[in-house]
Design a protein around this motif. Structure first.
Motif, PDB file in Angstrom:
ATOM      1  N   ALA A 165      -0.967   1.834 -17.899  1.00  0.00           N
ATOM      2  CA  ALA A 165       0.341   1.611 -17.432  1.00  0.00           C
ATOM      3  C   ALA A 165       0.626   0.576 -16.624  1.00  0.00           C
ATOM      4  O   ALA A 165       1.496  -0.199 -16.410  1.00  0.00           O
ATOM      5  N   LEU A 166      -0.345   0.325 -15.414  1.00  0.00           N
ATOM      6  CA  LEU A 166      -0.310  -0.567 -14.636  1.00  0.00           C
ATOM      7  C   LEU A 166      -0.442  -1.890 -15.264  1.00  0.00           C
ATOM      8  O   LEU A 166       0.207  -2.890 -14.575  1.00  0.00           O
ATOM      9  N   GLN A 167      -1.353  -2.096 -16.009  1.00  0.00           N
ATOM     10  CA  GLN A 167      -1.822  -3.135 -16.510  1.00  0.00           C
ATOM     11  C   GLN A 167      -0.713  -3.915 -17.637  1.00  0.00           C
ATOM     12  O   GLN A 167      -0.833  -5.078 -17.940  1.00  0.00           O
ATOM     13  N   GLN A 168       0.143  -3.032 -18.091  1.00  0.00           N
ATOM     14  CA  GLN A 168       1.401  -3.461 -18.990  1.00  0.00           C
ATOM     15  C   GLN A 168       2.255  -4.305 -18.015  1.00  0.00           C
ATOM     16  O   GLN A 168       3.009  -5.085 -18.254  1.00  0.00           O
ATOM     17  N   ILE A 169       2.129  -3.983 -16.886  1.00  0.00           N
ATOM     18  CA  ILE A 169       3.266  -4.668 -15.632  1.00  0.00           C
ATOM     19  C   ILE A 169       2.244  -5.761 -14.938  1.00  0.00           C
ATOM     20  O   ILE A 169       2.889  -7.047 -14.739  1.00  0.00           O
ATOM     21  N   LEU A 170       1.102  -5.408 -14.393  1.00  0.00           N
ATOM     22  CA  LEU A 170       0.238  -6.439 -13.775  1.00  0.00           C
ATOM     23  C   LEU A 170      -1.092  -6.506 -14.708  1.00  0.00           C
ATOM     24  O   LEU A 170      -2.009  -5.649 -14.197  1.00  0.00           O
ATOM     25  N   PRO A 171      -1.165  -7.485 -15.571  1.00  0.00           N
ATOM     26  CA  PRO A 171      -2.351  -7.535 -16.258  1.00  0.00           C
ATOM     27  C   PRO A 171      -3.898  -7.407 -15.786  1.00  0.00           C
ATOM     28  O   PRO A 171      -4.627  -6.715 -16.373  1.00  0.00           O
ATOM     29  N   GLU A 172      -3.853  -8.140 -14.448  1.00  0.00           N
ATOM     30  CA  GLU A 172      -4.962  -8.231 -13.907  1.00  0.00           C
ATOM     31  C   GLU A 172      -5.514  -7.186 -12.971  1.00  0.00           C
ATOM     32  O   GLU A 172      -6.422  -7.174 -12.218  1.00  0.00           O
ATOM     33  N   ASP A 184      11.625  -4.704 -12.346  1.00  0.00           N
ATOM     34  CA  ASP A 184      12.245  -3.632 -13.396  1.00  0.00           C
ATOM     35  C   ASP A 184      11.294  -2.422 -13.167  1.00  0.00           C
ATOM     36  O   ASP A 184      11.873  -1.175 -13.711  1.00  0.00           O
ATOM     37  N   ASN A 185      10.072  -2.392 -12.632  1.00  0.00           N
ATOM     38  CA  ASN A 185       9.214  -1.234 -12.748  1.00  0.00           C
ATOM     39  C   ASN A 185       8.496  -1.048 -11.364  1.00  0.00           C
ATOM     40  O   ASN A 185       7.318  -1.158 -11.093  1.00  0.00           O
ATOM     41  N   PRO A 186       9.300  -0.515 -10.471  1.00  0.00           N
ATOM     42  CA  PRO A 186       8.777  -0.509  -8.861  1.00  0.00           C
ATOM     43  C   PRO A 186       7.403   0.420  -9.068  1.00  0.00           C
ATOM     44  O   PRO A 186       7.717   1.578  -9.611  1.00  0.00           O
ATOM     45  N   LEU A 187       6.416  -0.073  -8.483  1.00  0.00           N
ATOM     46  CA  LEU A 187       5.063   0.650  -8.561  1.00  0.00           C
ATOM     47  C   LEU A 187       4.772   1.378  -7.251  1.00  0.00           C
ATOM     48  O   LEU A 187       3.817   0.864  -6.332  1.00  0.00           O
ATOM     49  N   TYR A 188       5.606   2.138  -6.736  1.00  0.00           N
ATOM     50  CA  TYR A 188       5.267   2.741  -5.353  1.00  0.00           C
ATOM     51  C   TYR A 188       4.181   3.256  -5.102  1.00  0.00           C
ATOM     52  O   TYR A 188       3.464   3.553  -4.195  1.00  0.00           O
ATOM     53  N   TRP A 189       3.549   4.047  -6.405  1.00  0.00           N
ATOM     54  CA  TRP A 189       2.534   5.167  -6.282  1.00  0.00           C
ATOM     55  C   TRP A 189       1.100   4.265  -6.163  1.00  0.00           C
ATOM     56  O   TRP A 189       0.145   4.942  -6.139  1.00  0.00           O
ATOM     57  N   ILE A 190       1.156   2.852  -6.350  1.00  0.00           N
ATOM     58  CA  ILE A 190      -0.128   2.106  -6.379  1.00  0.00           C
ATOM     59  C   ILE A 190      -0.535   1.876  -4.990  1.00  0.00           C
ATOM     60  O   ILE A 190      -1.543   1.464  -4.735  1.00  0.00           O
ATOM     61  N   LEU A 191       0.403   2.137  -3.929  1.00  0.00           N
ATOM     62  CA  LEU A 191       0.137   1.750  -2.551  1.00  0.00           C
ATOM     63  C   LEU A 191       0.069   3.304  -1.712  1.00  0.00           C
ATOM     64  O   LEU A 191       1.201   3.907  -2.277  1.00  0.00           O
ATOM     65  N   CYS A 192      -0.300   3.154  -0.554  1.00  0.00           N
ATOM     66  CA  CYS A 192      -0.247   4.187   0.281  1.00  0.00           C
ATOM     67  C   CYS A 192       0.546   3.715   1.440  1.00  0.00           C
ATOM     68  O   CYS A 192       0.053   2.970   2.415  1.00  0.00           O
ATOM     69  N   TRP A 193       1.910   3.800   1.537  1.00  0.00           N
ATOM     70  CA  TRP A 193       2.675   3.231   2.465  1.00  0.00           C
ATOM     71  C   TRP A 193       2.463   3.858   3.929  1.00  0.00           C
ATOM     72  O   TRP A 193       2.004   4.777   4.054  1.00  0.00           O
ATOM     73  N   ALA A 194       2.924   2.954   4.755  1.00  0.00           N
ATOM     74  CA  ALA A 194       2.776   3.230   6.323  1.00  0.00           C
ATOM     75  C   ALA A 194       3.368   4.485   6.686  1.00  0.00           C
ATOM     76  O   ALA A 194       2.754   5.457   7.302  1.00  0.00           O
ATOM     77  N   SER A 195       4.546   4.776   6.198  1.00  0.00           N
ATOM     78  CA  SER A 195       5.243   6.092   6.836  1.00  0.00           C
ATOM     79  C   SER A 195       4.715   7.121   6.187  1.00  0.00           C
ATOM     80  O   SER A 195       4.680   8.331   6.634  1.00  0.00           O
ATOM     81  N   GLY A 196       4.180   7.136   4.918  1.00  0.00           N
ATOM     82  CA  GLY A 196       3.386   8.245   4.171  1.00  0.00           C
ATOM     83  C   GLY A 196       2.045   8.618   4.939  1.00  0.00           C
ATOM     84  O   GLY A 196       1.598   9.790   4.979  1.00  0.00           O
ATOM     85  N   ARG A 197       1.485   7.545   5.363  1.00  0.00           N
ATOM     86  CA  ARG A 197       0.167   7.716   6.069  1.00  0.00           C
ATOM     87  C   ARG A 197       0.413   8.530   7.340  1.00  0.00           C
ATOM     88  O   ARG A 197      -0.124   9.492   7.485  1.00  0.00           O
ATOM     89  N   VAL A 198       1.622   8.130   8.101  1.00  0.00           N
ATOM     90  CA  VAL A 198       1.890   9.016   9.347  1.00  0.00           C
ATOM     91  C   VAL A 198       2.208  10.063   9.158  1.00  0.00           C
ATOM     92  O   VAL A 198       1.781  11.077   9.882  1.00  0.00           O
ATOM     93  N   LEU A 199       3.068  10.463   8.192  1.00  0.00           N
ATOM     94  CA  LEU A 199       3.545  11.520   7.864  1.00  0.00           C
ATOM     95  C   LEU A 199       2.377  12.799   7.374  1.00  0.00           C
ATOM     96  O   LEU A 199       2.409  13.782   7.817  1.00  0.00           O
ATOM     97  N   ALA A 200       1.419  12.094   6.640  1.00  0.00           N
ATOM     98  CA  ALA A 200       0.397  12.961   6.182  1.00  0.00           C
ATOM     99  C   ALA A 200      -0.634  13.323   7.336  1.00  0.00           C
ATOM    100  O   ALA A 200      -0.756  14.465   7.431  1.00  0.00           O
TER     101      ALA A 200
END
Length: 234
Positions: free
Chosen positions: A17-24, A62-78
């Motif tokens: 699914a990721l490579q359909q958006i970012l082939p490499e 068109d397809n925000p891929l928020y799940w492919i990164l661990c964002w700063a705020s998520g790291r702090v809250l976790a």
């Protein structure tokens, strides 16, 4: 809502699914918290938007891929949850906009009674399912906040205030749960009673996006039914 056990936990579908958006693009299992063992399947290298062709840039928008990164705020809250397990232990917890699932997983790791990982993006839910299994955790997946039935003790929110229009959700959270914890680096010192800032911490996204320093300063806020009643003079 969907239980984790019924979701395919193979990373191949996520990569496809990721490579359909970012082939490499490639995915790797990465450690995201220096003080704790918590692993996530994330993009191997961050691709600069400046170097993408027009079609690829359009697909990303068109397809925000928020799940492919661990964002700063998520790291702090976790990390905050892992260091304060009494906040979630034995409680029914909802992680709103779960993305990679880092916050939901942290809550499950320290003994939440049930963790509901909620996101409108089906790929985020699949990523959360994979990452929960990777960390030997159990979560319940949900694609609709309004579909959650029964009492919720605690709502956890990280990295969802990138659009100021989302501030309206803050009232909805405190109307739905006894306690809310919010981590944010985008809105500077938001003033929305009964939310109160409890701390600030520096962090960064994994993999590091080399964002402006202002986005690496994460604030943690909390609100409760009791503080809401006090703010209303009840």
């Amino acid at each position: 809502m969907t239980d984790l056990k019924s979701v395919n936990k193979s990373p191949s579908k996520l990569l496809g699914a990721l490579q359909q958006i970012l082939p490499e693009a490639q995915l790797d299992v990465q450690s995201v918290l220096p003080e704790h063992t918590l692993l996530l399947l994330l993009i191997r290298d961050v691709l600069s938007q400046r170097h993408l062709d027009a079609d690829t840039s359009r697909r990303v928008m068109d397809n925000p891929l928020y799940w492919i990164l661990c964002w700063a705020s998520g790291r702090v809250l976790a990390a905050y949850i892992l260091e304060h397990p009494e906040l979630v232990r034995g409680r029914r917890v909802l992680d709103f906009g779960c993305g990679s699932g880092v916050v939901a997983i942290a809550a499950a790791m320290v003994g939440a009674k049930e963790v509901i990982a909620c996101d409108i993006d089906p790929l985020a839910l699949k990523a959360t399912a994979y990452n929960a299994a990777l960390n030997a955790c159990s979560v319940t997946l949900c694609d609709d906040f309004e579909a959650v039935r029964g009492p919720v003790d605690l709502i956890l929110v990280a990295d969802v205030l990138y659009d100021r229009a989302n501030l309206v959700w803050l009232d909805r959270f405190i109307a739905r749960a006894d306690t809310v914890l919010v981590a944010d680096s985008r809105v500077r010192n938001f003033d929305v009673p009964p939310y109160q800032k409890i701390c600030e911490q520096d962090s960064c996204t994994v993999p590091d996006m080399d964002e402006a320093r202002e986005f690496n300063r994460v604030s943690l806020y909390t609100a409760s039914v009791q503080s809401n009643s006090a703010a209303r003079g009840e």
